[in-house]
Design a protein around this motif. Structure first.
Motif, PDB file in Angstrom:
ATOM      1  N   PHE A  35       8.925   7.251  -1.674  1.00 37.98           N
ATOM      2  CA  PHE A  35      10.121   7.729  -0.973  1.00 37.98           C
ATOM      3  C   PHE A  35       9.752   8.527   0.286  1.00 37.98           C
ATOM      4  CE2 PHE A  35      12.113   7.808  -5.455  1.00 37.98           C
ATOM      5  CZ  PHE A  35      12.330   6.437  -5.390  1.00 37.98           C
ATOM      6  N   MET A  36       8.674   9.302   0.216  1.00 37.83           N
ATOM      7  CA  MET A  36       8.231  10.042   1.401  1.00 37.83           C
ATOM      8  C   MET A  36       7.723   9.084   2.475  1.00 37.83           C
ATOM      9  SD  MET A  36       8.808  13.259   1.034  1.00 37.83           S
ATOM     10  CE  MET A  36       7.757  13.969   2.301  1.00 37.83           C
ATOM     11  N   MET A  37       7.081   8.002   2.063  1.00 46.60           N
ATOM     12  CA  MET A  37       6.621   7.000   3.029  1.00 46.60           C
ATOM     13  C   MET A  37       7.817   6.341   3.727  1.00 46.60           C
ATOM     14  SD  MET A  37       4.565   3.455   2.314  1.00 46.60           S
ATOM     15  CE  MET A  37       6.105   2.713   1.730  1.00 46.60           C
ATOM     16  N   ILE A  38       8.856   6.034   2.951  1.00 43.53           N
ATOM     17  CA  ILE A  38      10.057   5.430   3.544  1.00 43.53           C
ATOM     18  C   ILE A  38      10.709   6.398   4.518  1.00 43.53           C
ATOM     19  CG2 ILE A  38      12.383   4.598   3.017  1.00 43.53           C
ATOM     20  CD1 ILE A  38      11.253   3.522   0.379  1.00 43.53           C
ATOM     21  N   ARG A  39      10.774   7.670   4.145  1.00 46.74           N
ATOM     22  CA  ARG A  39      11.342   8.667   5.057  1.00 46.74           C
ATOM     23  C   ARG A  39      10.536   8.774   6.336  1.00 46.74           C
ATOM     24  NH1 ARG A  39      11.960  15.154   3.983  1.00 46.74           N
ATOM     25  NH2 ARG A  39       9.727  15.087   4.445  1.00 46.74           N
ATOM     26  N   GLY A  40       9.198   8.701   6.226  1.00 49.23           N
ATOM     27  CA  GLY A  40       8.364   8.794   7.413  1.00 49.23           C
ATOM     28  C   GLY A  40       8.441   7.557   8.288  1.00 49.23           C
ATOM     29  N   GLN A  41       8.542   6.370   7.680  1.00 50.07           N
ATOM     30  CA  GLN A  41       8.585   5.132   8.445  1.00 50.07           C
ATOM     31  C   GLN A  41       9.967   4.859   9.040  1.00 50.07           C
ATOM     32  OE1 GLN A  41       6.013   2.528   8.976  1.00 50.07           O
ATOM     33  NE2 GLN A  41       4.755   4.320   8.542  1.00 50.07           N
ATOM     34  N   LEU A  42      11.017   5.172   8.279  1.00 50.74           N
ATOM     35  CA  LEU A  42      12.375   4.866   8.722  1.00 50.74           C
ATOM     36  C   LEU A  42      13.138   6.163   8.994  1.00 50.74           C
ATOM     37  CD1 LEU A  42      13.105   1.933   6.237  1.00 50.74           C
ATOM     38  CD2 LEU A  42      12.197   1.808   8.564  1.00 50.74           C
ATOM     39  N   PRO A 118       2.087  -1.505   0.244  1.00 49.39           N
ATOM     40  CA  PRO A 118       2.524  -0.825   1.469  1.00 49.39           C
ATOM     41  C   PRO A 118       1.958   0.584   1.607  1.00 49.39           C
ATOM     42  CG  PRO A 118       4.375  -1.912   0.391  1.00 49.39           C
ATOM     43  CD  PRO A 118       3.231  -1.963  -0.568  1.00 49.39           C
ATOM     44  N   ILE A 119       1.832   1.307   0.485  1.00 45.40           N
ATOM     45  CA  ILE A 119       1.245   2.651   0.545  1.00 45.40           C
ATOM     46  C   ILE A 119      -0.193   2.573   1.041  1.00 45.40           C
ATOM     47  CG2 ILE A 119       0.529   4.629  -0.845  1.00 45.40           C
ATOM     48  CD1 ILE A 119       2.952   4.178  -2.611  1.00 45.40           C
ATOM     49  N   ALA A 120      -0.943   1.596   0.548  1.00 44.47           N
ATOM     50  CA  ALA A 120      -2.335   1.432   0.989  1.00 44.47           C
ATOM     51  C   ALA A 120      -2.399   1.102   2.478  1.00 44.47           C
ATOM     52  CB  ALA A 120      -3.017   0.338   0.171  1.00 44.47           C
ATOM     53  N   PHE A 121      -1.467   0.297   2.975  1.00 44.53           N
ATOM     54  CA  PHE A 121      -1.434  -0.007   4.409  1.00 44.53           C
ATOM     55  C   PHE A 121      -1.135   1.245   5.222  1.00 44.53           C
ATOM     56  CE2 PHE A 121      -1.148  -4.576   3.456  1.00 44.53           C
ATOM     57  CZ  PHE A 121      -1.893  -5.099   4.514  1.00 44.53           C
ATOM     58  N   VAL A 122      -0.221   2.066   4.750  1.00 42.40           N
ATOM     59  CA  VAL A 122       0.125   3.294   5.481  1.00 42.40           C
ATOM     60  C   VAL A 122      -1.080   4.218   5.569  1.00 42.40           C
ATOM     61  CG1 VAL A 122       1.525   5.399   5.400  1.00 42.40           C
ATOM     62  CG2 VAL A 122       2.576   3.174   4.958  1.00 42.40           C
ATOM     63  N   VAL A 152       6.335  -6.897   2.745  1.00 36.30           N
ATOM     64  CA  VAL A 152       7.291  -5.792   2.836  1.00 36.30           C
ATOM     65  C   VAL A 152       6.803  -4.748   3.838  1.00 36.30           C
ATOM     66  CG1 VAL A 152       8.278  -3.841   1.570  1.00 36.30           C
ATOM     67  CG2 VAL A 152       8.273  -6.117   0.544  1.00 36.30           C
ATOM     68  N   TYR A 153       5.503  -4.428   3.798  1.00 33.50           N
ATOM     69  CA  TYR A 153       4.982  -3.438   4.748  1.00 33.50           C
ATOM     70  C   TYR A 153       5.178  -3.906   6.183  1.00 33.50           C
ATOM     71  CZ  TYR A 153       1.703  -1.125   7.820  1.00 33.50           C
ATOM     72  OH  TYR A 153       1.156  -0.471   8.892  1.00 33.50           O
ATOM     73  N   TYR A 154       4.799  -5.144   6.489  1.00 30.04           N
ATOM     74  CA  TYR A 154       4.909  -5.617   7.871  1.00 30.04           C
ATOM     75  C   TYR A 154       6.365  -5.732   8.302  1.00 30.04           C
ATOM     76  CZ  TYR A 154      -0.032  -6.433   8.592  1.00 30.04           C
ATOM     77  OH  TYR A 154      -1.379  -6.238   8.772  1.00 30.04           O
ATOM     78  N   LEU A 155       7.256  -6.026   7.371  1.00 29.36           N
ATOM     79  CA  LEU A 155       8.676  -6.063   7.697  1.00 29.36           C
ATOM     80  C   LEU A 155       9.165  -4.682   8.117  1.00 29.36           C
ATOM     81  CD1 LEU A 155      11.513  -7.332   7.736  1.00 29.36           C
ATOM     82  CD2 LEU A 155      11.650  -6.845   5.281  1.00 29.36           C
ATOM     83  N   LEU A 156       8.892  -3.672   7.304  1.00 32.81           N
ATOM     84  CA  LEU A 156       9.350  -2.314   7.619  1.00 32.81           C
ATOM     85  C   LEU A 156       8.634  -1.745   8.838  1.00 32.81           C
ATOM     86  CD1 LEU A 156       9.632  -0.817   4.012  1.00 32.81           C
ATOM     87  CD2 LEU A 156      11.360  -1.995   5.381  1.00 32.81           C
ATOM     88  N   HIS A 157       7.354  -2.054   8.957  1.00 33.06           N
ATOM     89  CA  HIS A 157       6.595  -1.573  10.114  1.00 33.06           C
ATOM     90  C   HIS A 157       7.133  -2.186  11.404  1.00 33.06           C
ATOM     91  CE1 HIS A 157       3.216   0.129  12.262  1.00 33.06           C
ATOM     92  NE2 HIS A 157       2.872  -1.072  12.716  1.00 33.06           N
TER      93      HIS A 157
END
Length: 332
Positions: A35-42, A118-122, A152-157
């Motif tokens: 959830f923190m990753m989503i907040r930081g990315q979006l 996705p966490i590993a990519f971040v 999913v990671y590349y989509l959100l990124h």
């Protein structure tokens, strides 16, 4: 080595005793990180950026099956994108729906790889995931979950990088055409396709090699898989002109090797110096068996001391010393 084996046994004993508490804790930490990753990315919907809300959702996920983390994360992503652009939200919903149909059809119990990738990519250590999948999974179908996580990671990124352009899109008649172009560009993303295929290739190599019967199979599989990833990354950089940092890739692969060796120590720690090969038969078959004992620490021998005879007189201090206990325990 003895010290490490004793530490391993203590960790395993601790985990077995407190597993009922540790598993919810791990799920909660995984949910909080997601959830923190989503907040930081979006982070486009300010109401969802509340730390209190994220903690409450994490605690809720700690008490639920791990699949619910993916469900809550999906809802959070869609709400953020709805705030950014309704069309972007619809487009992402269609992509998620397609991916999740594939996921639930093939690997419905491996959602943690959809989250961990996705966490590993971040954190710029994506090459750790194929090492984990290749070593720990009996069924290679888990590789599909890893690949979905990469998409999913590349989509959100990609949405985060193009947020300004996406927010400027108006809800008019040409919106379908615009997002048809976005969709085609997304699935033609050379870096995404190359990285996902690389992770899949590495996971398959490690999974196949660690199942072979030669000595040190896990170690050879880990090193070979990481070397293949590094060589392919170099080829990608030279031939496809992808923006891959070889230094970051090298560091990520070193971390992957260390984590792989750590997993081997806890899950497949064998003593190859005592390998035995056994042959026997029954009425229908000959059997050839290779037996490799696990490394373990033998239990400490207990010493029993006897105090007999009328002429033996011990002080309290001597008795405590002989019994190897605190002298204060004899006060009573």
């Amino acid at each position: 080595m003895t010290v490490l084996l004793e530490m391993k046994e203590r960790i395993e004993s601790f985990y077995s005793r407190f597993e009922v508490y540790l598993l919810p804790l791990i799920r909660g930490l995984l949910a909080f990180t997601t959830f923190m990753m989503i907040r930081g990315q979006l982070g486009y919907m300010t109401k969802l950026n509340s730390l209190t809300l994220i903690v409450v959702l994490s605690l809720t996920c700690a008490l639920l099956p791990v699949n619910m983390i993916a469900v809550f994360a999906t809802l959070m992503v869609l709400l953020h994108l709805f705030e950014l652009s309704k069309a972007a939200c619809l487009f992402t919903l269609l992509v998620f729906f397609s991916l999740y149909l594939l996921y639930f059809r093939l690997v419905p119990k491996k959602s943690y790889y959809v989250i961990l990738t996705p966490i590993a990519f971040v954190f710029q250590i994506p090459f750790v995931i194929p090492v984990i999948v290749g070593l720990l999974e009996r069924n290679p179908g888990a590789i599909i979950s890893m690949a979905i996580g990469g998409v999913v990671y590349y989509l959100l990124h990609g949405i985060a990088l193009n947020a300004a352009a996406i927010s400027d899109m108006q809800e008019d008649e040409s919106i379908i055409t615009k997002f048809s172009d976005v969709l085609s560009q997304f699935f033609r993303n050379r870096e995404m396709i190359a990285m996902v295929l690389l992770l899949v290739l590495a996971a398959l190599i490690i999974w196949f090699m660690r199942r072979l019967s030669y000595n040190y199979a896990w170690t050879i599989a880990i090193v070979t898989g990481c070397l293949v990833q590094f060589v392919v990354c170099v080829i990608y950089r030279l031939q496809m002109k992808l923006s891959l940092s070889l230094i970051a890739t090298f560091i990520s692969l070193l971390i992957s090797i260390l984590i792989g060796l750590l997993l081997q120590f806890f899950c497949f720690n064998l003593d190859y110096t005592r390998t035995e090969r056994v042959q026997f038969e029954d009425d229908e078959y000959y059997y050839y068996v290779k037996a490799i004992p696990k490394r373990y620490v033998s239990g400490k021998e207990k010493k029993v001391k006897k105090f007999t005879g009328d002429d033996v007189r011990l002080t309290r201090r001597d008795l405590a010393h002989e019994m190897d206990i605190d002298e204060r325990l004899l006060d009573d």
